[in-house]
Design a protein around this motif. Structure first.
Motif, PDB file in Angstrom:
ATOM      1  N   VAL A 286    -101.246 -19.715-122.069  1.00 48.61           N
ATOM      2  CA  VAL A 286     -99.668 -20.066-121.734  1.00 48.61           C
ATOM      3  C   VAL A 286     -99.914 -20.017-120.053  1.00 48.61           C
ATOM      4  O   VAL A 286    -100.103 -19.189-119.540  1.00 48.61           O
ATOM      5  CB  VAL A 286     -98.733 -19.198-122.104  1.00 48.61           C
ATOM      6  CG1 VAL A 286     -97.518 -19.696-121.436  1.00 48.61           C
ATOM      7  CG2 VAL A 286     -98.659 -19.322-123.605  1.00 48.61           C
TER       8      VAL A 286
ATOM      9  N   PHE B 291     -92.897 -22.758-118.371  1.00 42.92           N
ATOM     10  CA  PHE B 291     -93.909 -22.409-119.220  1.00 42.92           C
ATOM     11  C   PHE B 291     -94.526 -23.690-119.805  1.00 42.92           C
ATOM     12  O   PHE B 291     -94.038 -24.731-120.297  1.00 42.92           O
ATOM     13  CB  PHE B 291     -93.356 -21.618-120.335  1.00 42.92           C
ATOM     14  CG  PHE B 291     -92.691 -20.130-119.928  1.00 42.92           C
ATOM     15  CD1 PHE B 291     -93.549 -19.181-120.036  1.00 42.92           C
ATOM     16  CD2 PHE B 291     -91.547 -20.359-119.212  1.00 42.92           C
ATOM     17  CE1 PHE B 291     -93.156 -18.023-119.638  1.00 42.92           C
ATOM     18  CE2 PHE B 291     -90.836 -19.042-119.042  1.00 42.92           C
ATOM     19  CZ  PHE B 291     -91.640 -17.909-119.032  1.00 42.92           C
ATOM     20  N   ARG B 292     -95.964 -23.596-119.755  1.00 42.45           N
ATOM     21  CA  ARG B 292     -96.886 -24.760-120.211  1.00 42.45           C
ATOM     22  C   ARG B 292     -97.497 -24.214-121.486  1.00 42.45           C
ATOM     23  O   ARG B 292     -98.529 -23.125-121.064  1.00 42.45           O
ATOM     24  CB  ARG B 292     -97.588 -25.352-119.458  1.00 42.45           C
ATOM     25  CG  ARG B 292     -96.760 -26.071-118.198  1.00 42.45           C
ATOM     26  CD  ARG B 292     -96.084 -27.492-118.754  1.00 42.45           C
ATOM     27  NE  ARG B 292     -95.153 -28.007-117.665  1.00 42.45           N
ATOM     28  CZ  ARG B 292     -93.942 -28.115-117.623  1.00 42.45           C
ATOM     29  NH1 ARG B 292     -93.602 -27.149-118.490  1.00 42.45           N
ATOM     30  NH2 ARG B 292     -93.434 -28.530-116.521  1.00 42.45           N
TER      31      ARG B 292
ATOM     32  N   TYR C  45     -89.910 -25.605-120.691  1.00 42.39           N
ATOM     33  CA  TYR C  45     -91.219 -25.454-121.373  1.00 42.39           C
ATOM     34  C   TYR C  45     -91.627 -26.702-122.105  1.00 42.39           C
ATOM     35  O   TYR C  45     -90.626 -27.602-122.405  1.00 42.39           O
ATOM     36  CB  TYR C  45     -90.975 -24.203-122.774  1.00 42.39           C
ATOM     37  CG  TYR C  45     -89.735 -24.808-123.667  1.00 42.39           C
ATOM     38  CD1 TYR C  45     -90.077 -25.112-124.744  1.00 42.39           C
ATOM     39  CD2 TYR C  45     -88.365 -24.302-123.149  1.00 42.39           C
ATOM     40  CE1 TYR C  45     -89.220 -25.513-125.770  1.00 42.39           C
ATOM     41  CE2 TYR C  45     -87.414 -24.772-124.013  1.00 42.39           C
ATOM     42  CZ  TYR C  45     -87.876 -25.307-125.313  1.00 42.39           C
ATOM     43  OH  TYR C  45     -86.591 -25.782-126.191  1.00 42.39           O
TER      44      TYR C  45
ATOM     45  N   ALA D 160     -90.487 -17.689-127.626  1.00 41.63           N
ATOM     46  CA  ALA D 160     -90.711 -16.927-126.195  1.00 41.63           C
ATOM     47  C   ALA D 160     -89.595 -15.762-126.067  1.00 41.63           C
ATOM     48  O   ALA D 160     -88.396 -16.000-126.051  1.00 41.63           O
ATOM     49  CB  ALA D 160     -90.778 -17.615-124.861  1.00 41.63           C
TER      50      ALA D 160
ATOM     51  N   VAL E  18     -95.041 -14.914-125.569  1.00 39.77           N
ATOM     52  CA  VAL E  18     -95.065 -16.326-126.300  1.00 39.77           C
ATOM     53  C   VAL E  18     -95.949 -16.396-127.511  1.00 39.77           C
ATOM     54  O   VAL E  18     -97.046 -15.939-127.462  1.00 39.77           O
ATOM     55  CB  VAL E  18     -95.327 -17.383-125.260  1.00 39.77           C
ATOM     56  CG1 VAL E  18     -95.352 -18.548-126.074  1.00 39.77           C
ATOM     57  CG2 VAL E  18     -94.585 -17.427-124.030  1.00 39.77           C
TER      58      VAL E  18
END
Length: 208
Positions: free
Chosen positions: A144, A137-138, A37, A52, A88
């Motif tokens: 997200v 995950f960005r 992430y 998350a 998230v």
């Protein structure tokens, strides 16, 4: 990339991180599960109280994310099941030491995970030694991005080893990794052997 200590899942965490059973579980990952992430790009606002949570209540990642570091953090797990969904969230006006529970939620996004990762990716991850399915995950200010790939260890016969990434898919393409500006030579959207930069002399899998 910052690798955190390997987390051995207890039965409780496994059932939380997993979505187990024929109807309630996600698919089984037999070799390993990695969760990476980071912020999606420079200019994203700091994220306090970031966490998350899987649909079974396991925290896959969390903390205070400040600024653009050009990298990402990673949590690793020994096998398990895919989460069906990951929620998230992040907050504002939090109290240090209580950031997950204080303040007001200003970001709240439910990410489909098990449904999106193709079966062929799971089969590839489970088929060889030294492989782990990686969930990527960005975090943006307004959402997200979610992607996936299979992390593999390769060792050169002369010595030394490194990580490469195969079967990349989702919202985070190979050329959009946070630590590089252009296309990476260690990431491919297909099987590793079909990458133009694959070296047939590599030894596959982690050494004991």
């Amino acid at each position: 990339m910052k690798h955190l200590a390997l987390c051995v899942l207890t039965a409780a965490v496994c059932s939380a991180c997993a979505n187990g059973g024929t109807s309630s579980q996600g698919r089984r990952i037999g070799t390993g599960l990695v969760v990476e992430y980071g912020l999606a790009h420079s200019g994203v606002e700091p994220k306090a109280g970031l966490q998350a949570m899987s649909d079974k209540g396991a925290r896959l990642f969390g903390g205070m994310m400040e600024g653009w570091y050009g990298g990402a953090s990673t949590n690793s797990y020994i096998a398990g099941h895919l989460p069906k969904t990951v929620r998230v969230t992040w907050r504002t006006d939090t109290v240090p030491g209580q950031r997950f529970t204080t303040g007001r939620v200003i970001g709240d996004y439910l990410i489909e995970v098990d449904k999106r990762v193709p079966d062929e990716v799971i089969r590839y991850a489970n088929a060889g030694p030294g492989r782990a399915l990686r969930l990527v995950f960005r975090i943006k200010d307004d959402g997200v991005l979610f992607g996936w790939d299979v992390e593999e260890v390769v060792s050169h016969p002369a010595g030394g080893s490194g990580l490469v990434y195969a079967m990349r898919g989702g919202d985070v393409p190979c050329y959009d990794l946070p630590r590089v500006a252009n296309a990476s030579q260690n990431c491919t959207e297909g099987p590793l052997e079909k990458a133009a930069w694959f070296n047939p002399q590599w030894i596959r899998g982690r050494k004991s």
